[in-house]
Design a protein around this motif. Structure first.
Motif, short mmCIF file in Angstrom:
data_model
loop_
_atom_site.label_atom_id
_atom_site.label_comp_id
_atom_site.label_asym_id
_atom_site.label_seq_id
_atom_site.Cartn_x
_atom_site.Cartn_y
_atom_site.Cartn_z
N UNK A 64 0.83 -1.20 0.00
CA UNK A 64 0.00 0.00 0.00
C UNK A 64 0.87 1.26 0.00
N UNK A 65 1.91 1.28 0.83
CA UNK A 65 2.78 2.45 0.88
C UNK A 65 3.53 2.64 -0.44
N UNK A 66 3.98 1.54 -1.02
CA UNK A 66 4.67 1.63 -2.31
C UNK A 66 3.73 2.19 -3.37
N UNK A 67 2.50 1.70 -3.39
CA UNK A 67 1.51 2.18 -4.37
C UNK A 67 1.19 3.65 -4.14
N UNK A 68 1.05 4.05 -2.88
CA UNK A 68 0.74 5.45 -2.58
C UNK A 68 1.85 6.38 -3.07
N UNK A 69 3.09 5.92 -3.02
CA UNK A 69 4.20 6.77 -3.46
C UNK A 69 4.13 7.06 -4.95
N UNK A 70 3.43 6.23 -5.71
CA UNK A 70 3.34 6.40 -7.16
C UNK A 70 2.29 7.44 -7.56
N UNK A 71 1.54 7.94 -6.60
CA UNK A 71 0.46 8.89 -6.89
C UNK A 71 0.83 10.32 -6.53
N UNK A 72 2.13 10.60 -6.36
CA UNK A 72 2.56 11.91 -5.86
C UNK A 72 2.89 12.89 -6.98
N UNK A 73 2.80 12.46 -8.22
CA UNK A 73 2.91 13.35 -9.39
C UNK A 73 4.22 14.13 -9.47
N UNK A 74 5.26 13.63 -8.84
CA UNK A 74 6.56 14.30 -8.91
C UNK A 74 6.62 15.61 -8.14
N UNK A 75 5.60 15.92 -7.37
CA UNK A 75 5.58 17.17 -6.59
C UNK A 75 6.59 17.07 -5.45
N UNK A 76 7.58 17.96 -5.45
CA UNK A 76 8.67 17.87 -4.49
C UNK A 76 8.19 17.93 -3.04
N UNK A 77 7.27 18.85 -2.76
CA UNK A 77 6.78 18.98 -1.39
C UNK A 77 6.06 17.75 -0.91
N UNK A 78 5.23 17.18 -1.74
CA UNK A 78 4.49 15.96 -1.37
C UNK A 78 5.45 14.78 -1.21
N UNK A 79 6.44 14.69 -2.08
CA UNK A 79 7.41 13.61 -1.97
C UNK A 79 8.21 13.70 -0.67
N UNK A 80 8.66 14.91 -0.34
CA UNK A 80 9.42 15.11 0.90
C UNK A 80 8.58 14.71 2.10
N UNK A 81 7.33 15.16 2.12
CA UNK A 81 6.44 14.83 3.24
C UNK A 81 6.21 13.34 3.33
#
Length: 235
Positions: free
Chosen positions: A16-33
């Motif tokens: 689930x966590x791996x899949x959720x990481x794929x929905x972050x659209x490359x947005x730096x702020x969301x990825x960092x969080x």
């Protein structure tokens, strides 16, 4: 039975966590969080999913060094782009590489990479979707990028910057999950850079092992002297 149920629950949570990481659209702020919350369990999660990408990328780097470099492996400079917690660096060090630098967007992941003690330097807060302003042209013999060209993370056009910081006749070794290759313009970007004679594809391992749920393609590119041109010079 309870032990099996608990293991199944952990495996499902990891996926689930791996899949959720794929929905972050490359947005730096969301990825960092996201990675701030995931850093502590990241290695356990990908381990449950039989993540073998780092080992394969490191072994490809070792094969490239043996086949193409006259100097000893200990003298070959390597950039681990998107180093995460240092899984690739550990494998590179195991194979005899010693001059390894790492960069990653997440400072939390970078701090764990530093603790492996296999890197000369690890820099966090580095967005692979932007210019690698802290790195001069033609700095590294080999650049590796494992797990970053994946959905929700790094765009295909980041390949040009990886080529810029790699020395002429040096190599880039990158993994792309199958789903990423199918959903993005990565192969178009490769063809574009080849048409510009920025790089040459010397090898591609198609549909190879990566995670239990999905395979990946592993690319080996040789860089030309045309790669070491800054964006400003191109403009």
């Amino acid at each position: 039975m309870k032990t099996l149920d608990h293991q199944t629950s952990l495996d499902q949570a990891a996926r689930k966590r791996i899949k959720e990481s794929h929905a972050l659209d490359g947005d730096a702020g969301r990825l960092v969080h996201f990675y701030r919350g995931w850093a502590s369990s990241y290695e356990l999660d990908v381990g449950r999913e039989e993540y073998c990408g780092p080992m394969i990328v490191a072994e490809l780097a070792a094969a490239v060094q043996t086949a193409y470099f006259a100097k000893q492996r200990t003298a070959v400079t390597v950039l681990d782009a998107g180093c995460g917690t240092g899984l690739v660096g550990v494998q590179l060090e195991r194979l005899g590489f010693r001059l390894i630098d790492g960069i990653d967007l997440s400072e939390d992941m970078s701090e764990r990479a530093r603790k492996t003690s296999v890197y000369r330097e690890v820099r966090g807060d580095v967005d692979l979707n932007g210019l690698l302003s802290g790195h001069a042209n033609a700095t590294y013999d080999i650049t590796v990028c494992c797990g970053a060209f994946t959905l929700g993370h790094v765009r295909p056009d980041a390949l040009r910057e990886l080529a810029r910081v790699t020395r002429p006749n040096g190599f880039i070794i990158a993994s792309t999950r199958k789903s990423y290759a199918e959903a993005t313009s990565f192969e178009d970007e490769v063809r574009h850079l080849q048409d510009e004679v920025v790089l040459v594809t010397t090898q591609c391992l198609n549909d190879a092992r990566y995670l239990a749920e999905e395979g990946a393609h592993y690319w080996v590119f040789q860089v030309t002297d045309k790669a070491n041109v800054t964006t400003e010079e191109q403009l």
